[in-house]
Structures are given as structure tokens and as C-alpha cells.
Scaffold this motif. Structure first.
Motif, PDB file in Angstrom:
ATOM      1  N   LEU A 156       8.814  21.705  15.731  1.00  0.00           N
ATOM      2  CA  LEU A 156       9.093  21.309  14.351  1.00  0.00           C
ATOM      3  C   LEU A 156      10.076  22.262  13.683  1.00  0.00           C
ATOM      4  CD1 LEU A 156       5.541  20.288  13.029  1.00  0.00           C
ATOM      5  CD2 LEU A 156       7.375  18.788  13.806  1.00  0.00           C
ATOM      6  N   LEU A 157       9.783  23.549  13.712  1.00  0.00           N
ATOM      7  CA  LEU A 157      10.632  24.525  13.030  1.00  0.00           C
ATOM      8  C   LEU A 157      12.020  24.624  13.636  1.00  0.00           C
ATOM      9  CD1 LEU A 157       8.027  27.401  12.599  1.00  0.00           C
ATOM     10  CD2 LEU A 157       8.817  25.820  10.831  1.00  0.00           C
ATOM     11  N   GLY A 158      12.163  24.260  14.919  1.00  0.00           N
ATOM     12  CA  GLY A 158      13.445  24.380  15.592  1.00  0.00           C
ATOM     13  C   GLY A 158      14.324  23.144  15.538  1.00  0.00           C
ATOM     14  N   LEU A 159      13.918  22.116  14.801  1.00  0.00           N
ATOM     15  CA  LEU A 159      14.729  20.898  14.712  1.00  0.00           C
ATOM     16  C   LEU A 159      16.098  21.214  14.108  1.00  0.00           C
ATOM     17  CD1 LEU A 159      12.007  18.376  13.503  1.00  0.00           C
ATOM     18  CD2 LEU A 159      13.067  18.483  15.778  1.00  0.00           C
ATOM     19  N   ALA A 160      17.131  20.540  14.598  1.00  0.00           N
ATOM     20  CA  ALA A 160      18.513  20.898  14.266  1.00  0.00           C
ATOM     21  C   ALA A 160      18.813  20.854  12.779  1.00  0.00           C
ATOM     22  CB  ALA A 160      19.477  19.983  15.022  1.00  0.00           C
ATOM     23  N   ASP A 161      18.218  19.904  12.048  1.00  0.00           N
ATOM     24  CA  ASP A 161      18.554  19.736  10.632  1.00  0.00           C
ATOM     25  C   ASP A 161      17.632  20.513   9.704  1.00  0.00           C
ATOM     26  OD1 ASP A 161      16.244  18.226  10.984  1.00  0.00           O
ATOM     27  OD2 ASP A 161      16.982  16.493   9.855  1.00  0.00           O
ATOM     28  N   ARG A 162      16.717  21.304  10.253  1.00  0.00           N
ATOM     29  CA  ARG A 162      15.794  22.099   9.445  1.00  0.00           C
ATOM     30  C   ARG A 162      16.360  23.502   9.219  1.00  0.00           C
ATOM     31  NH1 ARG A 162      11.040  18.826   9.430  1.00  0.00           N
ATOM     32  NH2 ARG A 162      11.898  16.816  10.083  1.00  0.00           N
ATOM     33  N   PRO A 163      15.977  24.156   8.139  1.00  0.00           N
ATOM     34  CA  PRO A 163      16.480  25.507   7.909  1.00  0.00           C
ATOM     35  C   PRO A 163      16.025  26.450   9.013  1.00  0.00           C
ATOM     36  CG  PRO A 163      14.750  24.954   6.339  1.00  0.00           C
ATOM     37  CD  PRO A 163      15.096  23.695   7.041  1.00  0.00           C
ATOM     38  N   VAL A 164      16.924  27.298   9.459  1.00  0.00           N
ATOM     39  CA  VAL A 164      16.568  28.274  10.483  1.00  0.00           C
ATOM     40  C   VAL A 164      15.531  29.239   9.914  1.00  0.00           C
ATOM     41  CG1 VAL A 164      18.462  29.872   9.902  1.00  0.00           C
ATOM     42  CG2 VAL A 164      17.498  29.852  12.219  1.00  0.00           C
ATOM     43  N   VAL A 165      14.516  29.553  10.725  1.00  0.00           N
ATOM     44  CA  VAL A 165      13.498  30.545  10.369  1.00  0.00           C
ATOM     45  C   VAL A 165      13.303  31.460  11.572  1.00  0.00           C
ATOM     46  CG1 VAL A 165      12.302  29.157   8.635  1.00  0.00           C
ATOM     47  CG2 VAL A 165      11.634  28.965  11.036  1.00  0.00           C
ATOM     48  N   GLY A 166      12.623  32.584  11.344  1.00  0.00           N
ATOM     49  CA  GLY A 166      12.489  33.547  12.420  1.00  0.00           C
ATOM     50  C   GLY A 166      13.738  34.385  12.584  1.00  0.00           C
ATOM     51  N   VAL A 167      14.302  34.830  11.447  1.00  0.00           N
ATOM     52  CA  VAL A 167      15.498  35.685  11.465  1.00  0.00           C
ATOM     53  C   VAL A 167      15.244  36.892  10.568  1.00  0.00           C
ATOM     54  CG1 VAL A 167      17.159  33.878  12.008  1.00  0.00           C
ATOM     55  CG2 VAL A 167      16.554  34.291   9.623  1.00  0.00           C
ATOM     56  N   SER A 168      15.645  38.052  11.027  1.00  0.00           N
ATOM     57  CA  SER A 168      15.547  39.268  10.230  1.00  0.00           C
ATOM     58  C   SER A 168      16.648  39.295   9.179  1.00  0.00           C
ATOM     59  CB  SER A 168      15.668  40.497  11.127  1.00  0.00           C
ATOM     60  OG  SER A 168      16.999  40.602  11.622  1.00  0.00           O
ATOM     61  N   TRP A 169      16.558  40.287   8.281  1.00  0.00           N
ATOM     62  CA  TRP A 169      17.632  40.471   7.310  1.00  0.00           C
ATOM     63  C   TRP A 169      18.952  40.741   8.031  1.00  0.00           C
ATOM     64  CZ3 TRP A 169      21.289  44.066   6.059  1.00  0.00           C
ATOM     65  CH2 TRP A 169      21.914  43.923   4.813  1.00  0.00           C
ATOM     66  N   GLY A 170      18.914  41.550   9.072  1.00  0.00           N
ATOM     67  CA  GLY A 170      20.129  41.856   9.815  1.00  0.00           C
ATOM     68  C   GLY A 170      20.725  40.645  10.496  1.00  0.00           C
ATOM     69  N   ASP A 171      19.871  39.754  11.011  1.00  0.00           N
ATOM     70  CA  ASP A 171      20.369  38.515  11.619  1.00  0.00           C
ATOM     71  C   ASP A 171      21.096  37.670  10.578  1.00  0.00           C
ATOM     72  OD1 ASP A 171      19.159  39.119  14.109  1.00  0.00           O
ATOM     73  OD2 ASP A 171      17.304  38.099  13.547  1.00  0.00           O
TER      74      ASP A 171
END
Length: 241
Positions: free
Chosen positions: A79-94
Motif C-alpha cells: 500500500l505505502l509503496g504504490l506509485a501515486d502515493r506520497p513517498v514515506v520511509g525517508v530521513s531528513w537527509g534523503d
């Protein structure tokens, strides 16, 4: 990292145009909320442009392919990785690296509030009416769990919930995912910060946030190195002359 964006490239992120926020006076902070949102002030802001939507998995994957940067932690989630969904699982540096690659930057807290509140200091991007299922992807009434009352158990597509747009047409500035800002967490005035100012600020609340967290002024201090949040994403800005 050298930017791939040319000076004349007005919308460097394909499918996510930059929306102009004009210079001028705006309301920042509030006096009737949590202590770290005080004081309310009238500021003179410079013009800038902000992504219409949160950065999506599709847009982030293009960045990863172009640079070799590590993928988002939830890139393969059903669900979270669907192409049209906002990216999550990223640090501030990412998030910072993504924006810089495109010749952009993470928004400051002042830029976020101006985009989300308009010039009059709204509590929500659309006005003063509390969030509902048509305007924001939010969580259960008691923090912090998701629900599907708005049609989405977790994140919603970045283009969803257009009824919650700001006066300039920017989407999902509250709800859906928390958004990294460029700022180190500090009180607006007064005392020093516990933790030595090492935390960065997230804004906007997310798909599992309760009503207390879903305002245009709520500030969340967060470890910039943490990249495992299933509810944290970002968007970028460009300063204008």
C-alpha cells in the motif's frame, strides 16, 4: 550533489508542478495553541514556489534510478509503496538530497505556514471548518491509528482530496503524510531546546493523526536520521526573486 535542474526549468519534477506563493504579509504562529506555536506574529514573506503535491513514490524512484541514492524504506510495501502515493520511509537527509538534486530545497516552517494558512492565518488550508473525509486523510479520533473513513486505510494518492486544497491550489498540506521542513526545531522565542537543537521539524499531520495534530500550526520535533516512519514524507520549494 550537483543539481540536475536547469535554471530555466520551471517544473523540474515531472508530474508535480511548482505553485507560486506571492510575497507579502502573512500570519505566523498562534497564541491559543501549544506553547511551541507561540507567539502569533505578522511577517513579511518573500515569494516562493512549492510543489502542488507531496513527492510520490514514482517521483522518488526516478531520483533513485538517476543518482543511486538508497530507496525509500517502504518502496516495496503493497500500500505505502504504490506509485501515486506520497513517498514515506525517508530521513531528513534523503528528502534534502532529493530536493537539492532538482535544484530545490525543503520548505522552511515559515514557507510551509504561508502556503498552508494563506495570508489571514487560517487554521486549515481551506478555512476554519474542521477536517472531514473530503478534505484530509486523517486517522482515528484517538491518536494514533489509521482508519478508512476517508476511503484510505493508509496514504491517499497525492492528487486526492482536492476539496482540502489551499487558496493557491496546493494539496494535502495537512493530513496524508507529515512533511519534513528545512528547519532545526527551536522555540520561536525564549528558552533553549532540549536535545541541543538536533531535531528537525515535521508539519501537517498524517493518515494516522488525530484532530489535535491536524492544523497548519502544529510542530513536531523529529530525529532527522530516522527513516522508518510510515507516515513521513515531504515536498520541495524554490525561492523566487
Amino acid at each position: 550533489m550537483v543539481s540536475s535542474a536547469l535554471a530555466g526549468d520551471l517544473d523540474p519534477i515531472a508530474g508535480n508542478p511548482l505553485i507560486e506563493i506571492p510575497a507579502g504579509r502573512f500570519v505566523f504562529g498562534r497564541d491559543d495553541g501549544p506553547e511551541n506555536e507561540r507567539p502569533r506574529r505578522i511577517l513579511e514573506g518573500r515569494g516562493f514556489a512549492i510543489n502542488r503535491t507531496e513527492i510520490t513514490n514514482r517521483q522518488y524512484e526516478r531520483f533513485v534510478a538517476a543518482t543511486g541514492h538508497r530507496p525509500a524504506f517502504y518502496a516495496d510495501h503493497p500500500l505505502l509503496g504504490l506509485a501515486d502515493r506520497p513517498v514515506v520511509g525517508v530521513s531528513w537527509g534523503d528528502a534534502d538530497a532529493f530536493c537539492r538534486h532538482h535544484g530545490l530545497a525543503l520548505p522552511s516552517e515559515q514557507q510551509y505556514e504561508r502556503a498552508a494558512r494563506g495570508t489571514a492565518g487560517r487554521s486549515f488550508p481551506w478555512g476554519e471548518t474542521p477536517p472531514d473525509e473530503m478534505r484530509a486523510n486523517a486517522g482515528s479520533e484517538v491518536c494514533c491509528a489509521g482508519d478508512d473513513r476517508d476511503g484510505y486505510l493508509m496514504t491517499a494518492p497525492s492528487e486526492a482530496l482536492a476539496a482540502g486544497a489551499s487558496e493557491e491550489g496546493v494539496l494535502n498540506l495537512i493530513g496524508n503524510v507529515w512533511e519534513w521542513t528545512g528547519d532545526i526545531y527551536r522555540p520561536y522565542e525564549g528558552t533553549s531546546v532540549v536535545g541541543g537543537g538536533r531535531y528537525r521539524v515535521l508539519r501537517g499531520g498524517a493518515w494516522n493523526s488525530d484532530a489535535e495534530h491536524l492544523t497548519t500550526t502544529y510542530r513536531l520535533a523529529y530525529d532527522p536520521d530516522f527513516r522508518f516512519a510510515a507516515n513521513g514524507g515531504f515536498r520541495c520549494v524554490r525561492s523566487l526573486p
